[in-house]
Structure formats: C-alpha cells, structure tokens
Design an enzyme around this catalytic site. Structure first.
Site, PDB file in Angstrom:
ATOM      1  N   LYS A 228       0.877  -1.173   0.000  1.00 21.26           N
ATOM      2  CA  LYS A 228       0.000   0.000   0.000  1.00 21.26           C
ATOM      3  C   LYS A 228       0.912   1.220   0.000  1.00 21.26           C
ATOM      4  O   LYS A 228       1.529   1.537   1.013  1.00 21.26           O
ATOM      5  CB  LYS A 228      -0.893  -0.010   1.245  1.00 21.26           C
ATOM      6  CG  LYS A 228      -1.876   1.129   1.259  1.00 21.26           C
ATOM      7  CD  LYS A 228      -2.744   1.093   2.506  1.00 21.26           C
ATOM      8  CE  LYS A 228      -3.801   2.184   2.484  1.00 21.26           C
ATOM      9  NZ  LYS A 228      -3.467   3.410   1.802  1.00 21.26           N
ATOM     10  N   ARG A 233      -3.430   8.326  -4.891  1.00 23.13           N
ATOM     11  CA  ARG A 233      -4.201   7.326  -5.619  1.00 23.13           C
ATOM     12  C   ARG A 233      -4.801   8.010  -6.842  1.00 23.13           C
ATOM     13  O   ARG A 233      -5.346   9.105  -6.725  1.00 23.13           O
ATOM     14  CB  ARG A 233      -5.292   6.797  -4.686  1.00 23.13           C
ATOM     15  CG  ARG A 233      -6.203   5.764  -5.257  1.00 23.13           C
ATOM     16  CD  ARG A 233      -5.603   4.366  -5.218  1.00 23.13           C
ATOM     17  NE  ARG A 233      -6.524   3.438  -5.858  1.00 23.13           N
ATOM     18  CZ  ARG A 233      -7.582   2.912  -5.262  1.00 23.13           C
ATOM     19  NH1 ARG A 233      -7.834   3.188  -3.998  1.00 23.13           N
ATOM     20  NH2 ARG A 233      -8.378   2.084  -5.927  1.00 23.13           N
ATOM     21  N   ARG A 248      -7.994  10.566  -6.596  1.00 21.26           N
ATOM     22  CA  ARG A 248      -9.144   9.985  -5.914  1.00 21.26           C
ATOM     23  C   ARG A 248     -10.079  11.068  -5.427  1.00 21.26           C
ATOM     24  O   ARG A 248     -11.264  10.887  -5.293  1.00 21.26           O
ATOM     25  CB  ARG A 248      -8.648   9.155  -4.731  1.00 21.26           C
ATOM     26  CG  ARG A 248      -9.591   8.073  -4.334  1.00 21.26           C
ATOM     27  CD  ARG A 248      -9.197   7.556  -2.992  1.00 21.26           C
ATOM     28  NE  ARG A 248     -10.154   8.011  -2.009  1.00 21.26           N
ATOM     29  CZ  ARG A 248     -10.015   7.863  -0.732  1.00 21.26           C
ATOM     30  NH1 ARG A 248      -8.927   7.289  -0.247  1.00 21.26           N
ATOM     31  NH2 ARG A 248     -10.940   8.267   0.093  1.00 21.26           N
ATOM     32  N   GLU A 276      -0.991   4.297  -8.106  1.00 22.00           N
ATOM     33  CA  GLU A 276      -0.544   5.287  -7.126  1.00 22.00           C
ATOM     34  C   GLU A 276       0.550   6.135  -7.753  1.00 22.00           C
ATOM     35  O   GLU A 276       1.538   5.591  -8.256  1.00 22.00           O
ATOM     36  CB  GLU A 276       0.011   4.564  -5.889  1.00 22.00           C
ATOM     37  CG  GLU A 276       0.212   5.444  -4.691  1.00 22.00           C
ATOM     38  CD  GLU A 276      -0.979   5.388  -3.725  1.00 22.00           C
ATOM     39  OE1 GLU A 276      -1.870   4.530  -3.921  1.00 22.00           O
ATOM     40  OE2 GLU A 276      -1.014   6.214  -2.805  1.00 22.00           O
ATOM     41  N   LYS A 399      -7.197  -3.119   3.655  1.00 25.01           N
ATOM     42  CA  LYS A 399      -5.883  -2.512   3.851  1.00 25.01           C
ATOM     43  C   LYS A 399      -5.360  -2.980   5.199  1.00 25.01           C
ATOM     44  O   LYS A 399      -6.102  -3.005   6.191  1.00 25.01           O
ATOM     45  CB  LYS A 399      -5.947  -0.993   3.753  1.00 25.01           C
ATOM     46  CG  LYS A 399      -6.976  -0.318   4.608  1.00 25.01           C
ATOM     47  CD  LYS A 399      -7.000   1.165   4.338  1.00 25.01           C
ATOM     48  CE  LYS A 399      -8.150   1.814   5.094  1.00 25.01           C
ATOM     49  NZ  LYS A 399      -8.424   3.182   4.672  1.00 25.01           N
TER      50      LYS A 399
END
Ligand code: ZN
Ligand code: ZN
Lengths: 530, 337
Positions: A228, A233, A248, A276, A399
């Site tokens: 992650k 994002r 995002r 990302e 996550k």
C-alpha cells in the site's frame, strides 16, 4: 432557496443514513431541475466560480453588522466557519424572498466579472433577502467547502432512488468534469450516452481496514497482496487520443504531472489504469515529502521535475480496448494489466505495482513489518475473484496498515479548538526532553474522547503559566502517547524532525513528565525510518 | 472626576470596604451578599448570607443549613457606610443585581442577567449607576437570541412530531433555572417527566408558589409505557449517561445559548439544539450597559478581553476582572447547580 435550506436543515439534524437518503430523494423528486443539478454539484464539491474573495466577504459583513473588523475576526475562530460567522453577525433581513437555489448560483456567476461596487451591492442585497440558514448556505456557495455529512455515495443512492436509475451507472456518470452551467439534469442523469464525457474516471474502489487476524479472511490461495503505497491514488485515462490523470479526490491533475504525456504514444486508446502516483528515485519511491512539493503546483519547474519525478505504480486495469472490465475477476484484470504494461519502454513512468507473495498469513505478517523500509504504509489484500467495486464495500479489499510509531511526550501548549470544539482546549503542542529542557516537536489535536478533552480543558484553565492570544503555555505535567505514520528530517522545526499524521492515542495518566521520551529517542527513529 | 472604589476586587471575591461584605465570593468569608443560587455564585462555607426572598429556598436546598437572611427587591439595607439593595436580573427566579451606594457613588454588580422574556423570573430592571460590573458570557456579536416564544413553540412541535412516532423527547437543561423556564414555557402539554435533580428543584419552587405545570419524576418503577411519547426534562449530563437508555430510541435535544453555533450543536450529538439562554445576548449586553449610564464597566466572565476592547472603543472606561464565575457551562460538570 427555502426548499434547499429545508433540505440542508433536515440533513444536518440527523446522523441516520436512511433519514438522509429519504430527505435527499424527496428533494430530487420535487425540486426544480436546475436546483437538483446545482445540489448535486454542491454535494460533490463543485461550486460557481468564486465571485468574491473571503477578505471582501468579511469586510462587507463587518460593515453591514456595524462592527469593527477585529471583532469579526475574534468571533470567527469561536464559530469556526466563515460562512456561519457572517450569517450570525448580520442584522435580520429587511425583506425575505424565496427565489430558487439556481437564482442565487446564477447571480454569483453573473457578478463574477462585474466591477467591485456592483458585486458588493449584489452580495449585500442578497444578505438582506435571506434568513440565517439561507445566508449561511449562500455564503457557502461563495466560499465553497460545502460539507454536510453527505458523501457522494449517499447522494448517488438518493438520486438512484428518486430516478429509478441504477446506482453504479449513476456513480460513473457523476464522475469527471461536468458543471451545472454546461449540462442539464436530463443529460447528466437520465441520458445514456457513453461518449458524453471521455475524461470521466471510474468511481474508485476503496478498502476497509483489517480488523484482528487476517487469517479470518480464509485460505491464502484466494488472495493477492501488494504494497500500500503512500502517494496519490489516481486513474490514468487514455481515450479519444487524449490522456487524463484524475486523483481519488476527483481532481484533474493531468497538467501537474507532465511526465505522463509520453504514455499517449504507447498506451492504446480505451485504457483506464488505477494506481498510485509517487515521487520516484533510482528504483524505489522517494519519501512523501518529495511528492508533497509537487502537490498543489499547477506548473512544475524543470528543477523540481528532475528532483521529484513522478511514477505511477499500477494496481489495476479498469478499461481495456474500450471495454469496461471492472466486473472481471481481479486476477484476470491483473493478468491483462501486466500484459498491457509489458511492452512499454522501461523509461516510461508507469509499471505494475509488484505483488507480495503470500505463502501463509504468518509469513505475510512478517513481511508487513518491512513496509516502512519499502516506504509503504502497509499491505493491501485483494480477493482474486473480486470485481472492481464502486466505493467502499466490505469483504473483497482490505488494507493492512503498519502499526504506527509512538512516543510519549509532554504537553506544553494548549489552544482551543474550532467549530464544534470551540469551547474546549483540544489543540496541543508536545515536547520531549533534551537534557533538562523540553523541546517542542509536534502538534496534535485528535484521538481523545470528548470526556477526556473536558477534563484536560479544566486542567488547562487551572494550570496556565502564560497566554499568547489564544494559546496557553501550561505546566509541563501531562504525558500523552503520540502515534504517527512517519518521521522526516526538518529544518523548519527546532527539534529537527517533522512527523506525518501525528495524533494522540492515550493520555498516560500513569506516567510523570520526567518519564516522557527524549529527543535522542526521536533522532533514533529518524535514523531508522526517516 | 475619579471614581471612588465602592467595590474592590480581591482574590476572595468582590469586596465592599465601606460595608465590609463580599458579593458572590468564591472563598469562605464572614458576610456574603448573593446574586443568585447557581453554584459559581452561591458557594458554601460563608458565615452569613444575604439574598432575595425568592432566591432563598433554592439556596437553602443547595447549601443546607446556612445562616441566611433575605431582603425584598428594591428595599434598601444599610451595612456599615454602604446602602445596599437587590434588583431583578431576569436570570433565574430570585436572581438579583446588587446595587451598592457609598457617599452618593453607585456601583451595580449584575451577577448573571438576561433581557429576554422568561415566565418565571422577575424581569431585568435597568439601574442607573457610576460603575457596572457585568458578565459577558455571550459577549460576541454572533450571539443573537431568537424570540423565546418561537423557541418554545419549536420545542412543542418537536415533541408533538416525536409523540406521533411514539418516541420520547428528552431535553437537556440546567436543573435550576433553565428546566423550570422550559416547563413554564411549553405549558400544560400533559404530564412531563423529569429527572430527579430537576424534580428536586421543582419541588422547592412549587413550595414557594411558582406556577409550574404537573410533572412526574422518573423512578425505577415508573411505568414508562403508560407515558410513551412524553417530554422528558433532565440535566445535560444525564443525556450522555446510562440514565437515558430506559427511554429507548428517544429523540434528544439541548437547550442552551451555545446551540446557536452549528459546530457546538453537532458536537453535542443531540438530535436538536434549542437556542435558549438565561444570559444576555450581544444586543442584550450592549443595551443593558447603555441603560446604566455608567462610564466605568468591569467585565467578569465570558469573552472578557474581546468585550472589554469593544466597550473601550464605544467610549467606556472598561476593565477585565478575573473572577471564578463560569457563565453558561456547556458541559455541566454537576447535576445540581
Ligand atoms: Zn447563573
Ligand atoms: Zn454566572
């Protein structure tokens, strides 16, 4: 405006999702079409071009209320919201009117280019025709930042209920750059024209946090894991001969990251990739601070492009050969993604985000502890068979973040909060020991319960040593455990370090100030993780 | 002409040298004149107390066996070289401004006050004076109260809507003052349930002849089903605790001046906030101060430094006085005030 104000009041009064959806759906059925469109725009963060600056608003409001500007400025932090402060200080309206919401938004669009005296006249006249709630909303139209506890998802659900349209289809239509001035309710919500907006991204699929043991997720073979990353994002869209980069937060960032323009020559039309955006070093991400320099910059100087070049690590393929493939299983999309990127020249700033092998949950848990050295926030777990959902849905994406770093620190300054916490001391500055001295190193203002803030507020009142405006220096007695996600070197702070996402996790009533951590401890963390 | 100090500010409270008495002191003293019975103004441990006749019963109820004498509103009492009288402050029943005159020089201590209508409290009486000691709990121009009659009818509307759904309406209000003002304001809407702390004060006030509607105290063996949809009045702290659970999915509300701020309304996590205060709003403070004709203004509790600067710009000789009064606390720390 009265109908819109009534909707706002109904939404503001309840925390129950069903009640909110019902109020919104009723509004979407009954309000004039143009008002509906504007309401959708406002609830998704769009607003008319700013006709008046915040400074002008304050000056005119103070003048109209017959109070000096300094007094207005004193009241503002207590209220915590500019639009509300203005609504409250103004005298009651002389003659109320009930023009629809779209009347006021159009007024703001019309005056945007007018000379200042005309704009002032229009704003003062508006204030004099609106009641307190309507004024508050009108001011919000001007200043933006319209947050009333209605997510885009909730609004979409209500819209689906009111129109009988499919929620996921609506969610997609509402993405991207539309504006009430250039479309109609019928065209945006009711029409079904896939080419209507080529730049439109897909609603991002979001994850819930893993709670407890990930072994509860079932057999390892059903899952894929990846890092992650700690960046932005985003979706890269390649359609109609153009490319677009959306964050995002639904911000179009194409021009801020010119390095992705080269992708136009290599990615085929009809491709959408989720990934990302990171600042990239030799062969690994740079610390978030490097990317931070590029956030918020509309144009990027050459030097910065060289210092903090952008890279997208791709997570997922959403559209391929012009086809929406979100309903295909993740492992299939991942296979297509790898295939699509395999032929790209290695110099291009786009590559698949590597998978992290899952042999068993135990081993993966160990691998997760290395996230910080990889400059990642933790792991993502994605079900192999899962579609790409719209929004946050439980079950398929998780996550699994690293545990934060923590340090015990002494509170040295306290400041009252804003808005809902205006009557409490909630913003604190913390220090660690450097020999006999306390060195402030961070501020934090969240993480405690209201009951704890109440207790601390009473304590602060009794233990103030000095006042500097709204800030009080207090007896260095209370110890708090501060958690944070990262630590960086900083020349702007006396302590020499800056923390990422610091917050209080615990009031250490069990510890005297003398047992708080030291600057040496912080420096050690900096050496290990900075 | 320099103003002679009729009153001085000590770390025990406001003191009158000519009469050797204190007004609303926060440390134990021999002789205390009390503006009203709220805990931050009427404290325990003083040798002798003096208050209005209407204020006395609640003070006795709260402070127990104290040596308390009373003085009717408007009647002048001589203490040493000082002439003392009590005048309505409009804050809670029996609340007073205390007027002190020494050698023709008049100072007035406001205690807490409001100008808006209240069916139980004696209406605020403007007094001419040389120096006025004023609270300023809501001394910012963002505080402007709506007509209390309007607020009362929005409370009854809220209650009626909840009753139609079979839900209780639980409203948080100070046990002494605000709770009774609400009771008297909403009128006879059929038995109203009360928390024990509110009912204890109700009992005292009914005994002294104040007109309160019928209420039923909530006890463990009260049949709540028989009272479904009732209005319930409780101290604010009870709304956050286990006490309220017995009412099931009730609608909750708070009655306070702080409810004028959306941020505070949201933080209290009640369904509704009703803006109703027993303190003066911005207009009220300014109007009251103007009416005194005083040149010298001392501000005690609230947004003191801001309000002082505002007064100074209006031409007053204004000063901040540090006291231990608390104003309208948002998080009532104790159930009984
Ligand atoms: Zn009081
Ligand atoms: Zn007070």
């Amino acid at each position: 405006m009265k109908r819109f104000a009534a909707l706002f009041t109904a939404l503001d009064r309840t925390t129950r999702t069903n009640a909110k959806v019902a109020a919104l759906a009723a509004y979407f059925r009954e309000a004039p079409e143009e008002d509906r469109l504007w309401t959708m725009a406002l609830l998704s963060g769009r607003r008319p071009r700013r006709a008046v600056s915040a400074t002008q608003l304050r000056l005119w409001a103070a003048e109209r209320a017959r109070i000096p500007l300094w007094l207005f400025e004193e009241a503002y932090p207590v209220v915590g919201d500019l639009a509300e402060t203005i609504a409250l200080v103004l005298p009651p309206p002389a003659h109320e009117t009930d023009a629809p919401l779209s009347y006021w938004t159009r007024l703001l669009l019309d005056i945007a280019a007018a000379p200042e005296p005309a704009r002032k006249e229009a704003i003062l006249t508006a204030w004099d025709q609106l009641d307190e709630t309507e004024r508050f909303l009108f001011n919000k139209l001007v200043t933006g930042g319209f947050r009333i506890g209605v997510s885009q998802k909730l609004m979409t659900r209500a819209l689906a209920e009111a129109t009988g349209q499919d929620e996921a289809v609506l969610a997609h239509r509402l993405m991207g750059d539309w504006a009430p001035q250039t479309t109609t309710f019928a065209a945006l919500v009711m029409a079904n024209d896939p080419s209507a907006n080529l730049s439109r991204p897909y609603p991002f699929c979001l994850a819930h946090a893993v709670e407890g043991d990930p072994a509860a997720l079932g057999p390892e073979e059903e899952w894929l894991a990846e890092w992650k990353w700690d960046g932005i994002r985003a979706q890269i869209i390649r359609r109609g001969g153009e490319h677009y980069l959306w964050s995002r937060g639904e911000e179009l960032m194409t021009d801020r990251f010119p390095e992705f323009a080269a992708l136009r020559d290599f990615l085929p039309d009809g491709t959408v990739i989720d990934g990302e955006v990171l600042a990239w070093g030799q062969d690994s991400p740079l610390p978030f601070a490097a990317l931070q320099k590029r956030i918020g910059r509309k144009t990027v100087p050459k030097k910065l492009l060289a210092e903090a070049p952008a890279m997208m690590l791709a997570y997922d393929l959403l559209e391929w050969e012009g086809e929406d493939i979100r309903m295909q299983p993740f492992c299939e999309r991942r296979r297509l993604l790898e295939g699509a990127l395999a032929s790209l020249p290695p110099a291009l700033p786009l590559r698949p985000s590597p998978l992290v092998e899952i042999t068993d949950w135990q081993a993966l848990a160990e691998r997760r502890t290395e996230a910080r050295t990889e400059l990642a926030e933790g792991l993502m777990l994605k079900r192999r068979s899962a579609p790409y959902h719209a929004g946050r849905k439980r079950g398929d994406w998780w996550k699994w973040k690293l545990d934060p770093l923590t340090i015990d620190a002494v509170m040295v300054y306290a400041q009252a909060g804003h808005g809902r916490r205006a009557t409490l001391y909630t913003d604190f500055t913390f220090a660690v020991w450097d020999g006999p001295d306390l060195v402030p190193f961070t501020k934090a203002y969240s993480g405690l319960t209201d009951a704890e803030f109440n207790k601390i507020t009473n304590w602060v009142r009794r233990n103030t040593l000095e006042r500097f405006g709204p800030v009080r220096r207090v007896n260095p007695e209370l110890v708090f455990e501060i958690a944070f996600e990262g630590i960086q070197e900083s020349t702007r702070h006396k302590s020499g370090v800056a923390l990422r996402f610091p917050r209080m996790v615990r009031w250490r009533l069990d510890k005297p100030a003398s047992e708080a951590n030291t600057l040496a401890d912080l420096k050690e963390m900096l050496a290990a993780y900075g | 002409m320099p103003v002679m100090a009729v009153l001085t500010f000590t770390d025990m409270g406001i003191w009158c040298p000519a009469g050797d008495f204190f007004i609303d002191p926060w440390r134990p003293v021999d002789r205390a004149l009390i503006t009203h019975g709220h805990a931050d103004h009427a404290r325990s441990g003083h040798g002798r107390y003096l208050a209005t006749e209407t204020a006395a019963p609640v003070m006795r109820h709260r402070l127990g066996d104290i040596s308390l004498s009373t003085l009717p509103y408007g009647e002048v009492l001589r203490i040493g070289d000082a002439q003392v009288s009590f005048h309505p402050a409009g804050h809670v029943p029996g609340s007073a401004q205390i007027r002190v005159e020494v050698g023709g020089e008049v100072w007035v201590v406001s205690g807490d006050y409001k100008l808006h209508h209240d069916p139980l409290s004696e209406p605020f009486e403007p007094l001419r004076c040389h120096a006025f000691i004023s609270e300023c709990t809501f001394g910012l121009p963002v505080f402007r109260w709506t007509d209390p009659a309007e607020v009362m009818s929005s409370i009854t509307d809220w209650w009626a809507a909840n009753r139609a759904e079979g839900r209780f309406s639980v409203i948080g209000a100070y046990a002494f003052g605000k709770a009774q003002r609400l009771l008297a304001g909403v009128g006879p809407i059929g038995p109203i349930l009360t928390h024990g702390a509110v009912e204890a004060t109700n009992r005292v006030m009914r005994d002294q002849g104040l007109p309160l509607p019928v209420t039923v105290q909530v006890t463990p063996d009260l049949d709540l089903k028989a009272h479904a949809g009732a209005l319930v009045i409780a101290p604010p702290s009870a709304l956050g605790g286990p006490w309220i659970r017995r009412f099931g999915p009730a609608s909750t509300g708070f009655a306070s001046g702080w409810m004028a701020l959306r941020g505070v309304r949201r933080r209290r996590a009640a369904d509704r906030g009703f803006v109703i205060s027993d303190h003066a709003d911005w207009q009220g403070l300014n109007e009251a101060i103007r009416a005194t004709g005083a040149e010298k203004i001392f501000v005690t509790h609230g947004y003191t430094s801001v309000f002082r600067r505002w007064l100074a710009e209006q031409g007053y000789d204004a000063e901040v006085v540090a006291t231990e009064y608390e104003g309208e606390a948002l998080e009532a720390p104790e159930v009984i005030e």
